[in-house]
Design a protein around this motif. Structure first.
Motif: not given
Lengths: 156, 133
Positions: B3, B36, B40, B66
């Motif tokens: 991340f 995410l 994160g 992502v």
């Protein structure tokens, strides 16, 4: 859905967000790529889920474990969170067990309508709604000793 | 992928719609990489808080790289929108990946955000929005 899956895999992870990715990877592999790789004849067999449903499984598992981590964080419980997964011919069952303080599953509000400004206040609390939308079965058993979430995912 | 959040100024020359945002120091592109999720989310939230505090009013959140998003991640995106609107700013989301778009859709957030196909499209939309404003 009956109780604890008798076969399959079991993880016991520390209640920290850094372990979410690991849980998703292991469960995703157990239910999808790993099973499809077909280690030959015998127990496992083909995965019942296509890649899209494996993605849904990874998402609902992430939500359940996130809630478990949050619940234990509230009381500072260091216990590991149990994640059990069983892959059957026609479904995948996942059970997430935490030792948080529990909550009233019926008190979790559904999502407000998207057209209302109220919707933007929901920066959290979407997880339970997502589980109910994406899983074919989502049961929550909660008490003062913790919470067990059982999720069932069937082919799309 | 680990991340991370990368930041750059919104480059007006990249937008096909013309000289978008020239002389506008408040435009920034935040590119999110990796997963995410709850792990994160705090990092992205902090970057957004810092950018808004530093004067950013137009943020393009690029989720192209992502790998995974869940409700904890979406919560930060919603929070970023609220924060920017509270400062008379705006947030535009770039999200071409169907797997990631689906999570927005499952939470009905595709009706709150327009999910743009790339940063150029978001920049053009931002320009249009300002022209109308």
């Amino acid at each position: 859905m009956s109780g604890v899956p008798s076969t399959g895999i079991e993880l016991a992870v520390p209640p920290h967000p850094e372990f979410l990715q690991l849980v998703r990877a292991v469960i995703g592999a157990a239910a999808g790529a790993g099973a499809r790789a077909g280690t030959g004849s015998g127990t496992g067999g083909e995965s019942p889920l296509d890649p899209g449903r494996v993605a849904d499984l990874r998402l609902v598992v992430s939500e359940a474990v996130t809630n478990a981590i949050e619940a234990q964080g509230v009381v500072g419980a260091p216990d590991r969170i149990l994640v059990r997964c069983r892959v059957d011919d026609d479904q995948v069952l996942v059970e997430v067990v935490d030792h948080g303080p529990g909550f009233d599953p019926d008190a979790v509000p559904d999502l407000p309508d998207v057209e209302t400004p109220e919707r933007l206040r929901h920066e959290s609390g979407l997880g339970v709604a997502l589980m109910h939308r994406l899983a074919d079965g989502a049961e929550v058993e909660s008490g003062p000793d913790g919470t067990t979430v059982r999720l069932m995912i069937r082919p799309g | 992928m680990k991340f991370d959040v990368h930041r750059r100024d919104l480059d007006p020359s990249r937008a096909s719609g013309g000289p978008v945002g020239i002389g506008d120091p408040g435009g920034v592109v935040l590119t999110v990489l990796g997963d995410l999720d709850m792990a994160g989310a705090p990092g992205l939230r902090q970057v957004v808080v810092t950018e808004v505090a530093g004067g950013a009013r137009l943020v393009v959140l690029d989720l192209t790289a992502v790998d995974f998003v869940d409700s904890a991640g979406l919560g930060v995106v919603v929070g970023a929108l609220r924060r920017l609107r509270a400062h008379d700013g705006d947030l535009l989301v770039v999200c071409p990946e169907p797997r990631i778009r689906r999570v927005f859709e499952m939470c009905d957030l595709d009706r709150v955000f327009t999910l743009h196909g790339d940063v150029d499209a978001a920049a053009v939309a931002a320009m249009d929005g300002r022209a109308l404003a």
